[in-house]
Structure formats: C-alpha cells, structure tokens
Design an enzyme around this catalytic site. Structure first.
Site, PDB file in Angstrom:
ATOM      1  N   LYS A 115      13.798 -16.461   0.279  1.00 18.19           N
ATOM      2  CA  LYS A 115      14.445 -17.936  -0.351  1.00 18.19           C
ATOM      3  C   LYS A 115      12.990 -18.935  -0.726  1.00 18.19           C
ATOM      4  CE  LYS A 115      17.245 -22.205   0.703  1.00 18.19           C
ATOM      5  NZ  LYS A 115      17.979 -22.996   1.386  1.00 18.19           N
ATOM      6  N   LYS A 146       4.909 -21.659  13.841  1.00 17.97           N
ATOM      7  CA  LYS A 146       4.573 -20.823  12.500  1.00 17.97           C
ATOM      8  C   LYS A 146       2.966 -21.584  12.269  1.00 17.97           C
ATOM      9  CE  LYS A 146       8.560 -20.133   9.811  1.00 17.97           C
ATOM     10  NZ  LYS A 146       9.384 -20.805   8.433  1.00 17.97           N
TER      11      LYS A 146
HETATM   12  O1  F6P Z   1      11.578 -19.119   9.714  1.00 22.90           O
HETATM   13  C1  F6P Z   1      12.806 -19.593   9.539  1.00 22.90           C
HETATM   14  C2  F6P Z   1      13.197 -19.296   8.250  1.00 22.90           C
HETATM   15  O2  F6P Z   1      13.179 -20.318   7.461  1.00 22.90           O
HETATM   16  C3  F6P Z   1      14.965 -18.624   8.441  1.00 22.90           C
HETATM   17  O3  F6P Z   1      15.692 -20.152   8.289  1.00 22.90           O
HETATM   18  C4  F6P Z   1      15.239 -18.083   7.068  1.00 22.90           C
HETATM   19  O4  F6P Z   1      16.228 -17.332   7.092  1.00 22.90           O
HETATM   20  C5  F6P Z   1      13.813 -17.128   7.297  1.00 22.90           C
HETATM   21  O5  F6P Z   1      12.857 -17.839   7.713  1.00 22.90           O
HETATM   22  C6  F6P Z   1      13.302 -16.516   6.085  1.00 22.90           C
HETATM   23  O6  F6P Z   1      12.922 -17.418   4.922  1.00 22.90           O
HETATM   24  P1  F6P Z   1      12.966 -17.045   3.542  1.00 22.90           P
HETATM   25  O7  F6P Z   1      13.907 -16.580   3.074  1.00 22.90           O
HETATM   26  O8  F6P Z   1      12.494 -18.284   2.906  1.00 22.90           O
HETATM   27  O9  F6P Z   1      11.667 -16.050   3.408  1.00 22.90           O
END
Ligand code: F6P
Length: 526
Positions: free
Chosen positions: A201, A491
């Site tokens: 995302k 992180k």
């Molecule tokens: O670190 C948690 C998180 O942001 C989750 O909420 C999300 O599903 C996952 O990491 C992956 O995020 P992205 O789809 O932005 O790579």
C-alpha cells in the site's frame, strides 16, 4: 467503559453474577437460545455456548446504543474520516459494492480498477499474457507483507479446491525479509514463465522493498533484459510514483486508495492472486458474500445483527470476564491460515490503549488472538485450554459439507470440533476424590461457526463479518481501529541497528542491545 461509568458498573456486577451460574444452566435457558443462533449466506453462527443471559444481552445492547454504534457505522459507510489519527475514511465495503452511500468517484475508481484487473487475470489464466520469450505464465510470485499478504494467502489456500483453480498458475507467497522465504519461492522457477506481483500500500515497507529488489536482480541476472521487466512485474499500491521509480510499467500498476486499510484490502487489487487462483466468477462470488455481510450489518435489527452480537460477546469476554486470549480453532485444514489473518485483523486494529480523545485507558481491549487447526491442537495445547489456569474464549470454525469424499474423516473432524466445544463449556467434575487430576472446569465461552460448505460466498461473508466485528469492538472500546502507530517504534529502532551490525559505533545503545550487536558482529565479521 469510556463515558459510561454507570453502565460499566452494571456490567461488572453482571459479570460477578454470571460467574455463579453454570454454563450447563445457561444452555438449558430456552428463552435465551433462539436469539443466539443466526445464519447468513451459508454461514451459521451459534453463540449459545457464550456465558450470557437475557439480562446481560440487554445491557450489552444498551452499551452499544450509549456508544452510538449505529450512527458511527453509518458514518463509516458514508466515507466519513473515522480514522482520525490519519484523517482517512474507512471504506473497504465499497470494494464489494457494499457501501451505496460511498462517494461516487470512489465507487467508479473501484469499478474501473476491477475491470482492468479482470482483464489481466483472464489474460494470465488463458495464456494470452506472454513473457518476453513469448511463453505463457506458469508461476506467480506474490511479494507483500501484513495486510498485503495474509488475506490473499488465506483465501488462495482456502479455495484452491474450487473447479476454477484448474486454470490457475502456481502461486507462491513471499513476505518475510528472511532470505529463506524468497529463496524457497524461487526454487525451480523459470524467469521466462514467471510473473512477480509486488503489493505494498505504501510502497515503502522494508521487507517488500528488499524482496522486490531481490526478485528483480534474480530476474535480470537470468535474462539480462531490463525491457522484459514490463511483462514480468505487476505492482499494487497507493504510491504509484514510488512504484514507477522502482521500474514498474505504468500499465501494470493497479491502484489502492488511502480509504482502504491494508488488513481490510483483500477485496481490492491486493487480492490479485485470489483472482488468479479461483477466476473472476468465483472472485465475484467472494465479493458478493462480503456484500451480504455489509448489507446485513447495516440493516439487520440489533438483536439479530451477527457482527454486532459477535462484538458484544467478544467485548464482554475480554473486558468483563477477563478472558486472556481468543483461540481461533479451525476444524478444516483449508482454513489453517485463518488465525494468522485474524491476528492482524483483530490485534492490529484493536490492540490499543489510548482512546479517541487521546486519553490512556484502564480497561482491557483486544486480547491475544491465536489458534490453529483441529484436531492437531487437541494433541498439543488443548491440555492447557481444558485444565490450565488461564481464562480464554474460543471460536470454532467448522464446514458442514466436505469436498473430499472421505466421509469417515469428515465425521470424525466434526465430532471432535463439537466435542471440544462441549468440553470447554461443560467441563467434567469427577465424583471420585482420587480422580481430581481429571477435573476440567469448563465454563469457557465459545462460538461455533459452521459454513454450509467452503465456497467463495461463505468465505467472503465470514471474513466481512469479522471485519465488522472489529469495527464494533473499536466503537465499544472507544478506540480507533484503523491506525497502527504501535508498529512504528520497532521499525525505526531497527534502522541504526542495521548500520551498527555492519560496523557503525553502537556505544549509544542500551547494554542489552549493544551486547547483542557485538555478539553478532563477532560471529559475522565484515
Ligand atoms: O507495519 C504494519 C503495516 O503497515 C501493516 O499495517 C500493513 O498491512 C503492512 O505493514 C504492509 O504495509 P504495505 O502494504 O504498505 O507494504
């Protein structure tokens, strides 16, 4: 409970009262039971093993009213920015056409993207999509983590038995930054017939970035053909710019929107591997099952509303009865990944200790969710469930009709699923004083969920019911279910440690961290 001290006092008194009533007696309360059994889209929910009576159910419904749950639900379905800490709407229901009041431009974007996805899916499954040497795609490697991984893998594995799967490529999932994950997925793959789907995302998640870069190097080392990336890499993201910078072709990018949370996104382009596995018709059935859950959630009266009842009972179990954990017990091997999916859905959503006004809260919110497959778990951790000192709740998931035509296996599976719930409810009180080691307290609340069969409609409905349950629990606890700020700290802490493992000065670290960094450095000299 937030803003409801009187009501919470009533619930605490009720929790003490119900502790004096055995589950056996509750089960015999015929006035109570019919209101605790409901069906929707081939999913049957039996809440009668929960430790509530009519009075408590009324009190819980009053709590929902006091927390203005229906108004908040309507606000979510209209696209209001209920994710306040990120100033975002929450409209995953619009992905399955379950939010008719969502802004028109959102609904149009969903429909257009879906059409593009379905075209790509048909091309890949039919062999029209060609690799750079004009060969059809045989293997698809899905790279993504968390919400960009757990839903797709769950559904791909749960529905692999559908007839549409015969036209599917082999689908592999890579999530972990541990190289073992991608190395295993790449074993035996031919770059000429392999397609990578990079799903993120944010397009900024470390694991996905590293794995996508490794996949690209693997591909280029074998093909020496940067132009070929276009036919072999697809991206799914809200951050189209970052994906283009990574080298993905614009026509192979599928958008996501900030009003879809990662853990609620399997219905979107994130679900591309699901579409590839089961085909577009079955994917539409998955969406239709979820839409039925949306419509039910919005329209069903409170006392018959399955996600609302699930949430009221789960909140009661956690906050009033102090259940330490929720065990998700899948009595169907195809749903082995359901606990993993629900861990993110429920724990990332409602594992919060600050309320919507930013105040720290002093009541229990989401407990630990864990689980596994029956009957395997019966020969491992069920001992603790039956005789341990920890109070827990459980969801049993069973499938009435078997697809495998091995009736004896299936009947034993169901017999065990039913029996385990019975044991957890009723327990066993030996009359012989010498047999106290056989004592099982019972009195643990559980829900039995029976899918008529494991098809796309039933699974879509089940997952959407859990999504709405999560929303309702967030309202009852007065927290924001749609952010996840807690994951950021770790992180950020990893960034300097990564450099320190490679030689940067670690003297500013705390003693435990410094010791571990030095220990690893000695064993991995640069
Ligand atoms: O670190 C948690 C998180 O942001 C989750 O909420 C999300 O599903 C996952 O990491 C992956 O995020 P992205 O789809 O932005 O790579």
């Amino acid at each position: 409970m937030p803003n409801t001290p009187e009501h919470w006092a009533a619930l605490s008194a009720s929790a003490q009262r119900i502790d004096t009533i055995s589950s056996d007696r509750l089960l015999k309360d015929n006035a109570r039971n019919p209101g605790l059994r409901h069906s929707l889209a081939g999913c049957h929910f039996d809440f009668t093993r929960q430790r509530v009576d009519g009075q408590i159910l009324n009190e819980l419904q009053e709590l929902a009213q006091r927390m203005k749950l229906s108004a908040k639900r309507d606000a979510m379905f209209s696209g209001d920015k209920i994710n306040t800490s990120e100033n975002r709407g929450v409209l995953h229901s619009a992905l399955r056409d379950g939010a008719p009041k969502a802004p028109t431009q959102y609904r149009q974007a969903v429909a257009q993207t879906k059409q593009r996805l379905f075209n790509a899916v048909d091309d890949i499954r039919s062999g029209n999509w060609r690799g750079f040497t004009n060969k059809a795609i045989k293997d698809v490697v899905h790279i993504g983590i968390g919400g960009s991984h757990l839903g797709p893998e769950l559904v791909v594995k749960a529905l692999a038995h559908l007839p549409g799967s015969t036209s599917a490529p082999n689908i592999h999932f890579v999530a972990n930054v541990d190289a073992k994950d991608i190395n295993t997925a790449l074993i035996g793959l031919n770059p000429e017939t392999t397609l990578f789907i990079v799903v993120s995302k944010s397009f900024g998640t470390l694991e996905t970035q590293i794995n996508a870069a490794t996949a690209r190097s693997w591909f280029l080392e074998r093909t020496c053909n940067p132009q070929a990336i276009g036919q072999h890499f697809i991206g799914v993201t809200t951050n189209l710019e970052a994906a283009a910078q990574f080298g993905l072709n614009e026509q192979n990018l599928f958008p996501l929107w900030d009003w879809v949370g990662g853990r609620f996104s399997l219905w979107s382009a994130v679900g591309l591997p699901i579409m590839l596995q089961i085909g577009t018709t079955a994917f539409d059935q998955l969406l239709a099952g979820a839409k039925q859950a949306d419509e039910h959630f919005v329209n069903a009266p409170a006392e018959q509303n399955i996600p609302l009842l699930s949430a009221l009972l789960a909140t009661w179990n956690t906050t009033a009865l102090n259940c330490d954990s929720l065990a998700v017990l899948s009595y169907d091997q195809r749903l082995a990944l359901l606990p993993d999916f629900l861990q993110q859905l429920e724990m990332e959503s409602n594992g919060k200790s600050v309320d919507l006004s930013g105040e720290r809260i002093d009541y229990r919110t989401m407990q630990i969710l864990w689980g596994g497959c029956g009957t395997n778990g019966q020969h491992a951790y069920h001992q603790l469930l039956h005789q341990g000192t920890s109070r827990f709740a459980a969801d049993f998931i069973m499938v009435a009709r078997d697809a495998l035509e091995r009736k004896e296996h299936h009947q034993w599976l169901l017999a065990n699923g039913i029996a385990q719930g019975q044991a957890m409810t009723l327990g066993h009180q030996p009359t012989n004083p010498d047999e106290q080691h056989r004592h099982v307290t019972g009195q643990n609340p559980s829900t039995s969920i029976v899918l008529d069969e494991l098809g796309p409609t039933q699974l879509g409905c089940l997952l959407a019911i859990y999504e709405h349950k999560v929303f309702c629990q967030g309202v009852l606890w007065n927290i924001n279910s749609f952010d996840q700020w807690g994951v950021e700290l770790g992180k950020n802490l990893a960034l300097p440690i990564f450099d320190q493992l490679q030689g940067d000065d670690a003297s500013n670290q705390d003693p435990a961290t410094r010791h571990l960094i030095n220990y690893f450095r000695v064993l991995n000299p640069s």
